[in-house]
Design an enzyme around this catalytic site. Structure first.
Site, PDB file in Angstrom:
ATOM      1  N   HIS A   1       0.841  -1.197   0.000  1.00  8.17           N
ATOM      2  CA  HIS A   1       0.000   0.000   0.000  1.00  8.17           C
ATOM      3  C   HIS A   1       0.875   1.246   0.000  1.00  8.17           C
ATOM      4  O   HIS A   1       1.990   1.242   0.521  1.00  8.17           O
ATOM      5  CB  HIS A   1      -0.907   0.015   1.224  1.00  8.17           C
ATOM      6  CG  HIS A   1      -2.009  -0.992   1.161  1.00  8.17           C
ATOM      7  ND1 HIS A   1      -3.226  -0.787   1.758  1.00  8.17           N
ATOM      8  CD2 HIS A   1      -2.085  -2.210   0.576  1.00  8.17           C
ATOM      9  CE1 HIS A   1      -3.999  -1.833   1.546  1.00  8.17           C
ATOM     10  NE2 HIS A   1      -3.322  -2.711   0.829  1.00  8.17           N
TER      11      HIS A   1
ATOM     12  N   GLU B   1       0.742   3.977   1.727  1.00  8.95           N
ATOM     13  CA  GLU B   1       1.133   4.454   3.057  1.00  8.95           C
ATOM     14  C   GLU B   1       2.303   3.645   3.613  1.00  8.95           C
ATOM     15  O   GLU B   1       3.247   4.219   4.169  1.00  8.95           O
ATOM     16  CB  GLU B   1      -0.047   4.352   4.043  1.00  8.95           C
ATOM     17  CG  GLU B   1      -1.248   5.171   3.646  1.00  8.95           C
ATOM     18  CD  GLU B   1      -2.284   4.400   2.839  1.00  8.95           C
ATOM     19  OE1 GLU B   1      -3.474   4.711   2.973  1.00  8.95           O
ATOM     20  OE2 GLU B   1      -1.917   3.494   2.046  1.00  8.95           O
TER      21      GLU B   1
ATOM     22  N   CYS C   1      -6.669   2.210   5.133  1.00 10.19           N
ATOM     23  CA  CYS C   1      -7.348   1.000   5.592  1.00 10.19           C
ATOM     24  C   CYS C   1      -6.862   0.657   7.003  1.00 10.19           C
ATOM     25  O   CYS C   1      -5.990   1.337   7.559  1.00 10.19           O
ATOM     26  CB  CYS C   1      -7.053  -0.159   4.634  1.00 10.19           C
ATOM     27  SG  CYS C   1      -5.324  -0.728   4.703  1.00 10.19           S
TER      28      CYS C   1
ATOM     29  N   CYS D   1      -3.012   0.026   7.220  1.00  9.06           N
ATOM     30  CA  CYS D   1      -2.235   1.260   7.114  1.00  9.06           C
ATOM     31  C   CYS D   1      -2.445   2.156   8.325  1.00  9.06           C
ATOM     32  O   CYS D   1      -1.504   2.795   8.798  1.00  9.06           O
ATOM     33  CB  CYS D   1      -2.573   1.980   5.816  1.00  9.06           C
ATOM     34  SG  CYS D   1      -2.044   1.043   4.360  1.00  9.06           S
TER      35      CYS D   1
END
Length: 148
Positions: free
Chosen positions: A56, A58, A86, A89
């Site tokens: 991801h 992040e 999410c 993260c």
């Protein structure tokens, strides 16, 4: 702070647009900025490219910021991202002690900073909806193309 938020979010949006052009990954991008307003970490979504569930934006930005500072502790930093983080993260954001999260589009499906879940502590400042329309457009166009 609002002008700075717009400045960095525009950079995030532009980075997300690049992801949308060159990748099968969802166009999500993130920047981490230190207390001197210097970008110390950039990340894009690489889940498809790297076949990794943790790819991801992040997480990738946090890893780069950790290397830049040679520390896992990002307590004097803030993260900008074009989609609400999410749960995974949000957990990484809390574990790295980031002080602020500024995001563009809310994620009612899996957002973990207030939309679907609320993984927030009293020490984390969260601001959502910064350049939300622009972020929604990029994400919407990506999913529209995917369905075609």
């Amino acid at each position: 702070m609002q002008n700075l938020d717009l400045y960095y979010m525009k950079q995030v949006i532009n980075l997300a647009k690049e992801v949308a052009l060159d990748s099968k990954d969802i166009p999500v991008a993130a920047l981490i900025v230190d207390e001197n307003n210097k970008i110390i970490g950039k990340g894009i979504n690489t889940r498809e490219k790297e076949c990794s569930v943790i790819g991801h934006a992040e997480i990738n930005a946090i890893k780069e910021a950790n290397k830049t500072l040679e520390s896992w502790n990002l307590s004097r930093c803030r993260i900008y991202v074009n989609l609400e983080p999410c749960a995974m993260c949000a957990g990484a954001i809390l574990q790295s002690h980031l002080s602020e999260v500024i995001f563009a589009a809310y994620d009612i499906k899996s957002g973990a900073l207030g939309s679907r879940y609320n993984i927030v502590t009293k020490n984390l400042i969260v601001r959502g909806g910064v350049m939300e329309i622009e972020a929604q457009e990029i994400l919407g166009n990506f999913f529209k193309k995917l369905r075609e």
